[in-house]
Design an enzyme around this catalytic site. Structure first.
Site, short mmCIF file in Angstrom:
data_model
loop_
_atom_site.label_atom_id
_atom_site.label_comp_id
_atom_site.label_asym_id
_atom_site.label_seq_id
_atom_site.Cartn_x
_atom_site.Cartn_y
_atom_site.Cartn_z
N ASP A 16 0.87 -1.18 0.00
CA ASP A 16 0.00 0.00 0.00
C ASP A 16 0.90 1.23 0.00
O ASP A 16 2.09 1.14 0.30
CB ASP A 16 -0.89 0.00 1.26
CG ASP A 16 -1.83 1.20 1.30
OD1 ASP A 16 -2.41 1.52 0.26
OD2 ASP A 16 -1.95 1.82 2.37
N SER A 17 0.32 2.37 -0.30
CA SER A 17 1.07 3.63 -0.27
C SER A 17 1.55 3.97 1.14
O SER A 17 2.49 4.72 1.30
CB SER A 17 0.20 4.76 -0.79
OG SER A 17 -0.99 4.85 -0.02
N CYS A 79 -3.65 -0.93 -2.11
CA CYS A 79 -3.85 0.49 -2.39
C CYS A 79 -4.88 0.67 -3.50
O CYS A 79 -4.67 0.23 -4.63
CB CYS A 79 -2.51 1.10 -2.80
SG CYS A 79 -2.59 2.82 -3.23
N GLU A 159 -6.36 9.46 10.40
CA GLU A 159 -5.00 9.38 10.96
C GLU A 159 -4.83 10.29 12.18
O GLU A 159 -3.97 10.03 13.02
CB GLU A 159 -3.96 9.73 9.89
CG GLU A 159 -3.90 8.67 8.81
CD GLU A 159 -2.55 8.59 8.12
OE1 GLU A 159 -1.76 9.53 8.24
OE2 GLU A 159 -2.32 7.57 7.45
N CYS A 191 -11.15 3.12 -0.26
CA CYS A 191 -9.86 3.56 0.27
C CYS A 191 -9.62 2.76 1.54
O CYS A 191 -10.54 2.62 2.36
CB CYS A 191 -9.87 5.05 0.57
SG CYS A 191 -8.39 5.63 1.44
N THR A 192 -8.41 2.27 1.71
CA THR A 192 -8.14 1.36 2.84
C THR A 192 -8.28 2.03 4.21
O THR A 192 -8.40 1.34 5.21
CB THR A 192 -6.72 0.77 2.74
OG1 THR A 192 -5.80 1.83 2.52
CG2 THR A 192 -6.64 -0.24 1.63
N HIS A 193 -8.23 3.37 4.24
CA HIS A 193 -8.40 4.04 5.53
C HIS A 193 -9.86 4.08 5.98
O HIS A 193 -10.14 4.24 7.17
CB HIS A 193 -7.92 5.49 5.47
CG HIS A 193 -6.45 5.68 5.71
ND1 HIS A 193 -5.51 5.28 4.81
CD2 HIS A 193 -5.79 6.23 6.75
CE1 HIS A 193 -4.31 5.60 5.29
NE2 HIS A 193 -4.45 6.16 6.45
#
Lengths: 272, 272
Positions: A16-17, A79, A159, A191-193
Site C-alpha cells: 500500500d502507499s 492500495c 489518521e 480507500c483502505t483508511h
C-alpha cells in the site's frame, strides 16, 4: 524455470502507499490464519491519492519490485489508487504470480450485493478521478449506475484519530449528501483508511445502505484463488506479518495500533 | 573560483515540500519585485510533515541540489519542516551561497514583537516535534515561554478549500484552545499553508494575539541580506517565477490559484 522457489509455504505479498493497507492485512489474517504475510508500506512517499498517474505508476513498479525480492506466491494491491491506475504495471513486475487488487474485489462484491442497481463509491481524488470503480462495476453489470465522490479529508481525519468527532461528522455529511440523495443501496469504501470511519459513515448513510469494505472482499477473493490453485498454506501457525516500510515516522506506532489493534512488531526499513 | 557565475541578476532559489511555499514566493515578490525567483515544489513526495528526520534530511539535500543546478544567488527554505530538521543539510549542499529558513525568520520576528514573553507556535507534527521554533525563539531571548501545538489537519483542510467551513472552525478551536488558555500574545504560523487559514485562526485567537506569518518575515530578512551583500537585482521587471515540480497532479492548477491568486504559468517537471 518459473515458480522454482514458489510453494504453498511462500508468503502473500501485500503493499500500500502507507499504513492504510493494514486493514487488508487484518482481513487476510482473519480469512486465512495459516498464511505468512509480507507487507510493504511506502511511508516515505505516502499519500499517492493526490498525485499524478505517471508518478503513481512509477511508485507501483518500485513497490512491487521490493515485494518480489521476498518471492511471494501472489501479490495483493491493498492500495485503491494503485489498483485504479497501475494494476497492469504491478502485473508486469510480478511476472507469473497472480495479482489481486482491492478495487476489482470490491467492485465485484458490490455488484453482487446491490439490488437497486445504484452503487455509491467513495475514495481518494486519484481513485475517483480515474473512474476505475465505475468501470469495474459496469464490467460486472453494465446496467448498474455508479455515483462517485472523492473524500480527500477522510484519510487525514482518520489518521488524526478524529474517528467520532463532530468535525468528521460535518465533513462526512457534506461528502455523503449527494450519494444519499441519489438513493444508492450499496456504498463501496474505496480507500483502505475508510473502514476506520465505517461506523460514522454507516450512521450517516442510514440503514438502507449496505457498506462494502474492499479489504474483506479482497480477502475472500484471495482465499478462493489460492484454493483453486492448490496454493493454500497447509500450516497452522499464524505468524506476525513481516513489515517493510520506506520511512518510520514518530507516529507509526500509534497508527499501527489504530489499524491493527495490537502493538507494533519489528519493522524493516527499505530504501525507495 | 566560488561565485564565478553568481551575480545580482542571478535568481533567488526557493523550495518547499509541495505547493505551500508559494506563500513565500508571493511575499518575496511583494517585497522584492525586481528579483527573479526559481521555485521547486517536491509535489511527488509531499507532505514532509508526518515523515521521519532521516527521510526529511535526504529529501532536503536532493531538493537543494535541484535548485543549485540553476545557480541561485541564495536559497530560501520555505518549508518549515526542513528548516526545523535539515537546515544544516541545505547549507552544506548550497556551498558558499547564503541560506535563509522560514523558521528562524519567523522566530526572530515573533521574539521582537512579543510584549508578554509568551509565544504560541503551530505547525506540522515534524516541525513541532523537533522543538526547533522554541529553540530558535529562546536563542533570541531565553526568558520567552513558547507553547507549541501540532495542527496536522490544517494542511488538508486548506488544500480541500475548507477555508471558511464549520468543520475547519471546530478543528481550529480544538487545536488553538490550549494556546489561547496559555495567554500568549503572539502566534507564529509555523507552516506555509497556514496563512490560507489566517483569518479564521485570527478570529479564534482573538484581538489580543498578534499573528506572525513566517513568509513575510523571511521576505524582510531576504531583502536585508541581499542589500547588505550588494546583491539586490538592479532590474525593474517582475518576471513570473520559474516553477519546478516533481509531480503535476490534477489539482495543481486549482491549488496554485488558491495560493497565488493568479493563473498557473508554465511549469517544469523534474525527477526525484
Amino acid at each position: 524455470m518459473p515458480h522454482a522457489r514458489i510453494s504453498p509455504e511462500s508468503p502473500i505479498g501485500i503493499f500500500d502507499s502507507g499504513i492504510g493497507g493494514l486493514t487488508v492485512v487484518k482481513a487476510v489474517q482473519a480469512a486465512l490464519p495459516a498464511e505468512r504475510i509480507i507487507y510493504f508500506g511506502d511511508t516515505a512517499r505516502v499519500p499517492y491519492g493526490p498525485k499524478s498517474q505517471v508518478t503513481i505508476r512509477r511508485y507501483a513498479r518500485e513497490d512491487t519490485e521490493i515485494l518480489m525480492k521476498h518471492q511471494p506466491k501472489m501479490i495483493i494491491v491493498a492500495c485503491n489508487t494503485v489498483s485504479a491506475l497501475a494494476l497492469d504495471v504491478v502485473e508486469e513486475a510480478a511476472g507469473e504470480i497472480p495479482v489481486i487488487g482491492v478495487l476489482k474485489a470490491g467492485a465485484e462484491l458490490a455488484s453482487r450485493r446491490s439490488g437497486s442497481g445504484r452503487i455509491g463509491v467513495i475514495g481518494t481524488q486519484a481513485t475517483i478521478g480515474s473512474n476505475a470503480y465505475a468501470c469495474a462495476i459496469q464490467e460486472e453489470d453494465p446496467a448498474i449506475e455508479v455515483i462517485s465522490k472523492a473524500c480527500p479529508l477522510f484519510v487525514p481525519l482518520a489518521e488524526e484519530g478524529f474517528i467520532d468527532h463532530a468535525a468528521t461528522r460535518l465533513v462526512a455529511e457534506e461528502y455523503l449528501a449527494p450519494l444519499v440523495a441519489s438513493r444508492i443501496d450499496t456504498l463501496v469504501l474505496g480507500c483502505t483508511h475508510y473502514p476506520i470511519l465505517k461506523s460514522m459513515i454507516a450512521s450517516i448513510a442510514g440503514p438502507g445502505i449496505d457498506i462494502i469494505d474492499s479489504a474483506e472482499a479482497v480477502a475472500d477473493k484471495t482465499r478462493a484463488l489460492l484454493a483453486a490453485q492448490g496454493m493454500l498454506n497447509p500450516g497452522t501457525g499464524a505468524a506476525m506479518p513481516h513489515l517493510l516500510v520506506s520511512d518510520l515516522p514518530q507516529k507509526f506506532r500509534e497508527l499501527y495500533r489504530l489499524f491493527m489493534g495490537t502493538e507494533l512488531p519489528d519493522v524493516e526499513l527499505v530504501g525507495v
